[in-house]
Design a protein around this motif. Structure first.
Motif, mmCIF file in Angstrom:
data_model
loop_
_atom_site.group_PDB
_atom_site.id
_atom_site.type_symbol
_atom_site.label_atom_id
_atom_site.label_comp_id
_atom_site.label_asym_id
_atom_site.label_seq_id
_atom_site.Cartn_x
_atom_site.Cartn_y
_atom_site.Cartn_z
ATOM 1 N N LEU A 32 0.837 -1.192 0.000
ATOM 2 C CA LEU A 32 0.000 0.000 0.000
ATOM 3 C C LEU A 32 0.873 1.243 0.000
ATOM 4 C CD1 LEU A 32 -2.516 -1.041 2.798
ATOM 5 C CD2 LEU A 32 -2.953 -0.987 0.348
ATOM 6 N N PRO A 33 0.369 2.337 -0.581
ATOM 7 C CA PRO A 33 1.098 3.599 -0.485
ATOM 8 C C PRO A 33 1.227 4.017 0.982
ATOM 9 C CG PRO A 33 -0.637 3.738 -2.149
ATOM 10 C CD PRO A 33 -0.831 2.446 -1.405
ATOM 11 N N ASP A 34 2.334 4.651 1.306
ATOM 12 C CA ASP A 34 2.603 5.060 2.686
ATOM 13 C C ASP A 34 1.465 5.872 3.298
ATOM 14 O OD1 ASP A 34 5.039 3.782 2.594
ATOM 15 O OD2 ASP A 34 6.196 5.610 2.193
ATOM 16 N N GLU A 35 0.852 6.764 2.504
ATOM 17 C CA GLU A 35 -0.196 7.626 3.071
ATOM 18 C C GLU A 35 -1.429 6.818 3.475
ATOM 19 O OE1 GLU A 35 -0.447 8.006 -1.449
ATOM 20 O OE2 GLU A 35 1.162 8.120 0.017
ATOM 21 N N LEU A 36 -1.701 5.715 2.779
ATOM 22 C CA LEU A 36 -2.833 4.871 3.171
ATOM 23 C C LEU A 36 -2.517 4.076 4.427
ATOM 24 C CD1 LEU A 36 -4.144 3.568 -0.270
ATOM 25 C CD2 LEU A 36 -5.027 5.437 1.134
ATOM 26 N N VAL A 37 -1.286 3.618 4.546
ATOM 27 C CA VAL A 37 -0.868 2.915 5.765
ATOM 28 C C VAL A 37 -0.952 3.874 6.951
ATOM 29 C CG1 VAL A 37 1.041 1.743 6.926
ATOM 30 C CG2 VAL A 37 0.596 1.301 4.503
ATOM 31 N N ASP A 38 -0.477 5.100 6.753
ATOM 32 C CA ASP A 38 -0.548 6.109 7.825
ATOM 33 C C ASP A 38 -1.993 6.376 8.232
ATOM 34 O OD1 ASP A 38 2.214 6.328 7.735
ATOM 35 O OD2 ASP A 38 2.214 8.166 6.542
ATOM 36 N N ALA A 39 -2.890 6.464 7.251
ATOM 37 C CA ALA A 39 -4.306 6.710 7.557
ATOM 38 C C ALA A 39 -4.898 5.558 8.357
ATOM 39 C CB ALA A 39 -5.090 6.926 6.262
ATOM 40 N N ALA A 40 -4.557 4.331 7.994
ATOM 41 C CA ALA A 40 -5.070 3.162 8.717
ATOM 42 C C ALA A 40 -4.539 3.143 10.144
ATOM 43 C CB ALA A 40 -4.687 1.877 7.985
ATOM 44 N N VAL A 44 -6.569 3.599 13.922
ATOM 45 C CA VAL A 44 -6.415 2.731 15.097
ATOM 46 C C VAL A 44 -6.030 3.569 16.309
ATOM 47 C CG1 VAL A 44 -5.093 0.833 16.095
ATOM 48 C CG2 VAL A 44 -5.835 0.711 13.705
ATOM 49 N N THR A 45 -5.052 4.455 16.140
ATOM 50 C CA THR A 45 -4.591 5.305 17.246
ATOM 51 C C THR A 45 -5.721 6.171 17.793
ATOM 52 O OG1 THR A 45 -2.366 5.372 16.308
ATOM 53 C CG2 THR A 45 -2.927 7.111 17.874
ATOM 54 N N GLU A 46 -6.562 6.670 16.892
ATOM 55 C CA GLU A 46 -7.667 7.548 17.295
ATOM 56 C C GLU A 46 -8.899 6.768 17.756
ATOM 57 O OE1 GLU A 46 -8.260 9.999 13.856
ATOM 58 O OE2 GLU A 46 -6.374 11.091 14.167
ATOM 59 N N GLY A 47 -8.809 5.447 17.756
ATOM 60 C CA GLY A 47 -9.917 4.629 18.236
ATOM 61 C C GLY A 47 -11.054 4.455 17.247
ATOM 62 N N SER A 50 -10.390 -1.006 15.320
ATOM 63 C CA SER A 50 -9.741 -1.854 16.320
ATOM 64 C C SER A 50 -8.352 -2.311 15.879
ATOM 65 C CB SER A 50 -10.610 -3.070 16.625
ATOM 66 O OG SER A 50 -10.822 -3.832 15.448
ATOM 67 N N SER A 51 -8.113 -2.323 14.565
ATOM 68 C CA SER A 51 -6.805 -2.745 14.044
ATOM 69 C C SER A 51 -6.668 -2.263 12.613
ATOM 70 C CB SER A 51 -6.666 -4.266 14.085
ATOM 71 O OG SER A 51 -7.569 -4.862 13.171
ATOM 72 N N VAL A 52 -5.441 -2.302 12.110
ATOM 73 C CA VAL A 52 -5.208 -1.954 10.706
ATOM 74 C C VAL A 52 -5.964 -2.941 9.814
ATOM 75 C CG1 VAL A 52 -3.454 -1.799 8.887
ATOM 76 C CG2 VAL A 52 -3.009 -0.780 11.137
#
Length: 96
Positions: A32-40, A44-47, A50-52
């Motif tokens: 996946l492009p980095d920006e999509l991984v960051d969004a996923a 998760v971080t923002e609740g 529950s997971s990527v």
């Protein structure tokens, strides 16, 4: 034994063990492009997820529903023509 199809190997090419329940999940690797991984990860971080994996599964489910709806609308338009503008046709008065 997997068979090679015109588009390459598919998951259907591999036999499932007799104990495999179709409701089980399958682990896959995707790029996946980095920006999509960051969004996923942010979701998760923002609740918000529950997971990527859950985030990506939800996005894939949404895309599948959208594609199914798009196909249904295309079938409907092919059968009965595109939607009619009811205001321009004089069937509905515009709200002022």
């Amino acid at each position: 034994m997997p068979t090679r199809e015109p588009g390459g190997l598919t998951w259907k090419s591999f036999p499932r063990p007799f104990w495999y329940d179709s409701g089980m999940t399958t682990k896959i690797a995707v790029s996946l492009p980095d920006e999509l991984v960051d969004a996923a990860r942010r979701a998760v971080t923002e609740g918000r997820s529950s997971s990527v994996s859950a985030f990506i599964a939800s996005a894939m489910a949404d895309k599948t529903r959208f594609d199914d709806l798009e196909a249904l609308l295309a079938d409907m338009a092919a059968e009965s023509g595109p939607p009619m503008n009811l205001i321009d046709a004089g069937h509905v008065k515009p709200l002022d």
